[in-house]
Write a protein that holds these residues in place. Structure first.
Motif, PDB file in Angstrom:
ATOM      1  N   PRO A  19      37.666  42.242  48.059  1.00 28.02           N
ATOM      2  CA  PRO A  19      39.014  42.130  47.750  1.00 28.02           C
ATOM      3  C   PRO A  19      38.922  42.006  46.097  1.00 28.02           C
ATOM      4  CG  PRO A  19      38.073  40.131  48.612  1.00 28.02           C
ATOM      5  CD  PRO A  19      36.935  41.352  49.000  1.00 28.02           C
ATOM      6  N   LYS A  20      40.197  42.312  45.366  1.00 30.36           N
ATOM      7  CA  LYS A  20      40.705  42.231  44.181  1.00 30.36           C
ATOM      8  C   LYS A  20      41.492  41.060  43.660  1.00 30.36           C
ATOM      9  CE  LYS A  20      37.906  45.791  43.030  1.00 30.36           C
ATOM     10  NZ  LYS A  20      36.723  45.562  42.178  1.00 30.36           N
ATOM     11  N   PHE A 108      44.459  34.913  41.818  1.00 32.13           N
ATOM     12  CA  PHE A 108      43.458  35.365  40.743  1.00 32.13           C
ATOM     13  C   PHE A 108      43.301  36.655  41.214  1.00 32.13           C
ATOM     14  CE2 PHE A 108      42.696  30.991  42.649  1.00 32.13           C
ATOM     15  CZ  PHE A 108      42.663  30.435  41.588  1.00 32.13           C
ATOM     16  N   ASN A 109      43.550  37.390  39.931  1.00 31.05           N
ATOM     17  CA  ASN A 109      43.611  39.116  40.156  1.00 31.05           C
ATOM     18  C   ASN A 109      42.315  39.535  39.209  1.00 31.05           C
ATOM     19  OD1 ASN A 109      44.528  41.661  39.803  1.00 31.05           O
ATOM     20  ND2 ASN A 109      46.577  41.254  40.410  1.00 31.05           N
ATOM     21  N   LYS A 110      41.520  40.161  40.029  1.00 30.69           N
ATOM     22  CA  LYS A 110      40.334  40.708  39.166  1.00 30.69           C
ATOM     23  C   LYS A 110      41.036  41.829  38.449  1.00 30.69           C
ATOM     24  CE  LYS A 110      36.415  38.757  41.704  1.00 30.69           C
ATOM     25  NZ  LYS A 110      35.271  38.854  42.852  1.00 30.69           N
ATOM     26  N   GLU A 111      41.726  42.631  39.110  1.00 36.31           N
ATOM     27  CA  GLU A 111      42.090  43.875  38.457  1.00 36.31           C
ATOM     28  C   GLU A 111      42.726  43.794  37.104  1.00 36.31           C
ATOM     29  OE1 GLU A 111      44.759  45.701  41.441  1.00 36.31           O
ATOM     30  OE2 GLU A 111      43.214  46.594  42.486  1.00 36.31           O
ATOM     31  N   LEU A 112      43.342  42.505  36.935  1.00 35.09           N
ATOM     32  CA  LEU A 112      44.308  42.172  35.641  1.00 35.09           C
ATOM     33  C   LEU A 112      43.481  41.148  34.984  1.00 35.09           C
ATOM     34  CD1 LEU A 112      47.799  41.995  37.122  1.00 35.09           C
ATOM     35  CD2 LEU A 112      46.826  43.930  36.091  1.00 35.09           C
ATOM     36  N   ASN A 113      42.387  40.666  35.681  1.00 32.64           N
ATOM     37  CA  ASN A 113      41.574  39.574  34.903  1.00 32.64           C
ATOM     38  C   ASN A 113      42.317  38.333  34.629  1.00 32.64           C
ATOM     39  OD1 ASN A 113      39.187  38.402  33.993  1.00 32.64           O
ATOM     40  ND2 ASN A 113      39.556  39.042  32.034  1.00 32.64           N
ATOM     41  N   LEU A 114      43.442  38.061  35.525  1.00 33.99           N
ATOM     42  CA  LEU A 114      44.323  36.907  35.140  1.00 33.99           C
ATOM     43  C   LEU A 114      44.398  36.022  36.276  1.00 33.99           C
ATOM     44  CD1 LEU A 114      46.222  36.667  32.882  1.00 33.99           C
ATOM     45  CD2 LEU A 114      47.928  37.831  34.205  1.00 33.99           C
ATOM     46  N   MET A 115      44.712  34.789  35.945  1.00 31.64           N
ATOM     47  CA  MET A 115      44.760  33.680  36.913  1.00 31.64           C
ATOM     48  C   MET A 115      46.217  33.561  36.658  1.00 31.64           C
ATOM     49  SD  MET A 115      43.690  29.971  37.156  1.00 31.64           S
ATOM     50  CE  MET A 115      44.698  29.406  35.599  1.00 31.64           C
ATOM     51  N   THR A 116      47.330  33.235  37.805  1.00 30.56           N
ATOM     52  CA  THR A 116      48.538  32.681  37.776  1.00 30.56           C
ATOM     53  C   THR A 116      48.654  31.494  38.717  1.00 30.56           C
ATOM     54  OG1 THR A 116      49.356  34.984  37.335  1.00 30.56           O
ATOM     55  CG2 THR A 116      50.908  33.612  38.034  1.00 30.56           C
ATOM     56  N   ILE A 117      49.207  30.552  38.065  1.00 24.30           N
ATOM     57  CA  ILE A 117      49.378  29.262  39.070  1.00 24.30           C
ATOM     58  C   ILE A 117      50.902  29.129  39.027  1.00 24.30           C
ATOM     59  CG2 ILE A 117      49.429  26.915  39.283  1.00 24.30           C
ATOM     60  CD1 ILE A 117      46.660  28.418  39.536  1.00 24.30           C
ATOM     61  N   TYR A 118      51.923  29.254  39.844  1.00 26.38           N
ATOM     62  CA  TYR A 118      53.230  29.310  40.144  1.00 26.38           C
ATOM     63  C   TYR A 118      53.741  27.914  41.088  1.00 26.38           C
ATOM     64  CZ  TYR A 118      57.863  30.514  41.060  1.00 26.38           C
ATOM     65  OH  TYR A 118      59.250  30.348  41.222  1.00 26.38           O
ATOM     66  N   ARG A 119      54.580  27.094  40.348  1.00 25.65           N
ATOM     67  CA  ARG A 119      55.310  26.246  41.411  1.00 25.65           C
ATOM     68  C   ARG A 119      56.664  26.396  41.061  1.00 25.65           C
ATOM     69  NH1 ARG A 119      50.933  26.579  42.546  1.00 25.65           N
ATOM     70  NH2 ARG A 119      49.394  24.787  43.010  1.00 25.65           N
ATOM     71  N   LYS A 120      57.867  26.233  42.134  1.00 18.35           N
ATOM     72  CA  LYS A 120      58.838  26.186  41.930  1.00 18.35           C
ATOM     73  C   LYS A 120      59.398  24.858  41.652  1.00 18.35           C
ATOM     74  CE  LYS A 120      62.970  28.052  44.651  1.00 18.35           C
ATOM     75  NZ  LYS A 120      63.396  28.248  45.949  1.00 18.35           N
ATOM     76  N   GLY A 121      60.541  25.065  40.661  1.00 20.62           N
ATOM     77  CA  GLY A 121      61.120  23.787  40.217  1.00 20.62           C
ATOM     78  C   GLY A 121      62.449  23.664  40.708  1.00 20.62           C
ATOM     79  N   LYS A 122      63.179  22.534  40.586  1.00 16.42           N
ATOM     80  CA  LYS A 122      64.203  22.120  41.184  1.00 16.42           C
ATOM     81  C   LYS A 122      65.700  22.785  40.673  1.00 16.42           C
ATOM     82  CE  LYS A 122      66.953  18.108  42.673  1.00 16.42           C
ATOM     83  NZ  LYS A 122      67.036  16.471  42.481  1.00 16.42           N
ATOM     84  N   GLN A 123      65.818  22.998  39.561  1.00 14.94           N
ATOM     85  CA  GLN A 123      66.940  23.736  38.666  1.00 14.94           C
ATOM     86  C   GLN A 123      66.949  24.939  38.508  1.00 14.94           C
ATOM     87  OE1 GLN A 123      69.320  21.732  38.522  1.00 14.94           O
ATOM     88  NE2 GLN A 123      68.246  19.877  39.140  1.00 14.94           N
ATOM     89  N   SER A 134      43.063  33.768  31.557  1.00 19.72           N
ATOM     90  CA  SER A 134      42.146  34.961  31.670  1.00 19.72           C
ATOM     91  C   SER A 134      41.044  34.383  32.815  1.00 19.72           C
ATOM     92  CB  SER A 134      41.316  35.249  30.591  1.00 19.72           C
ATOM     93  OG  SER A 134      40.396  36.225  30.876  1.00 19.72           O
ATOM     94  N   LEU A 135      40.776  34.971  33.709  1.00 18.66           N
ATOM     95  CA  LEU A 135      39.751  34.645  34.671  1.00 18.66           C
ATOM     96  C   LEU A 135      38.269  34.219  33.965  1.00 18.66           C
ATOM     97  CD1 LEU A 135      40.111  37.228  37.645  1.00 18.66           C
ATOM     98  CD2 LEU A 135      40.940  34.944  37.424  1.00 18.66           C
ATOM     99  N   LYS A 136      38.026  34.983  32.731  1.00 14.82           N
ATOM    100  CA  LYS A 136      36.844  34.574  31.888  1.00 14.82           C
ATOM    101  C   LYS A 136      36.800  33.260  31.424  1.00 14.82           C
ATOM    102  CE  LYS A 136      36.152  39.218  30.551  1.00 14.82           C
ATOM    103  NZ  LYS A 136      36.314  40.258  29.445  1.00 14.82           N
ATOM    104  N   ASP A 137      38.061  32.788  31.318  1.00 22.69           N
ATOM    105  CA  ASP A 137      38.060  31.230  30.752  1.00 22.69           C
ATOM    106  C   ASP A 137      37.762  30.294  32.141  1.00 22.69           C
ATOM    107  OD1 ASP A 137      38.829  31.963  28.443  1.00 22.69           O
ATOM    108  OD2 ASP A 137      40.809  32.031  28.795  1.00 22.69           O
ATOM    109  N   ILE A 138      37.716  30.430  33.022  1.00 21.53           N
ATOM    110  CA  ILE A 138      37.483  29.566  34.256  1.00 21.53           C
ATOM    111  C   ILE A 138      35.998  29.347  34.428  1.00 21.53           C
ATOM    112  CG2 ILE A 138      37.832  29.120  36.748  1.00 21.53           C
ATOM    113  CD1 ILE A 138      40.159  31.074  36.717  1.00 21.53           C
TER     114      ILE A 138
END
Length: 198
Positions: A19-20, A108-123, A134-138
């Motif tokens: 899985p990527k 965590f996306n190996k194809e884009l070499n990118l990690m995304t942390i998303y949380r929904k806000g109130k407003q 970047s995944l390389k920074d982890i």
């Protein structure tokens, strides 16, 4: 030791089939319990406010909420105050549940070499949290368990190069340590980084 041609082909196929993208959905726990508590608080707040107003006008607005023995000052005013606070607080909490505040995902996306942390806000979108690295920074995964009197906090952090540790799983309602370790090891295995202990 060298691999045969067939073994090389199988190894490459295995890598292709890996899985990527790893995506973990973050959902609010115990929604039913929170709904129950906030509805009870809302009804209680309405009851307090009605009794307080009834004590002011000298008549019961609702027959089964008897305010005949309550003096408006100071009892009635106090009930109006607590009733208003209860109503406002419960409405705020209900809106948080309805809007799914704090919910989101870790991707965590190996194809884009990118990690995304998303949380929904109130407003709306302007208050949403969207963090990318970047995944390389982890550099690793850290598990933290805190026992504060009767409150147990379980957290999983990402160790980011030259940055503060980033919380990606925060649990106020404790789960089995083995389940927490399983979630952390899933990420660590996918990223091929070490887990550092409690």
């Amino acid at each position: 030791m060298t691999l045969s041609k067939n073994e090389n082909i199988k190894a490459k196929q295995k890598q292709i089939n890996l899985p990527k993208i790893l995506r973990q959905e973050i959902k609010e726990n115990n929604k039913i319990i929170k709904w129950f508590y906030n509805i009870v608080m809302l009804l209680g707040g309405i009851g307090f406010l009605i009794v307080g107003i009834s004590s002011y006008i000298g008549n019961n607005l609702i027959y089964f909420l008897d305010a005949s023995e309550i003096i408006f000052f100071p009892q009635g005013i106090t009930m109006c105050f607590y009733g208003t606070c209860g109503i406002l607080f419960s409405i705020n909490q209900i809106s948080i549940i309805l809007n799914g505040v704090g919910e989101g995902y870790n991707e965590f996306n190996k194809e884009l070499n990118l990690m995304t942390i998303y949380r929904k806000g109130k407003q709306g979108k302007n208050s949403d949290i969207n963090i990318t690295y970047s995944l390389k920074d982890i550099e690793g995964i850290r598990i933290e368990i805190k026992n504060e009197y009767f409150n147990v906090k379980q957290n999983v952090f990402l160790r980011i190069k030259d940055k503060n540790d980033l919380p990606i799983i925060q649990l106020s309602n404790p789960i089995k340590i083995s389940d927490l370790e399983k979630q952390a090891s899933e990420i660590a295995s996918f990223l091929n980084v070490p887990i550092k202990g409690y």
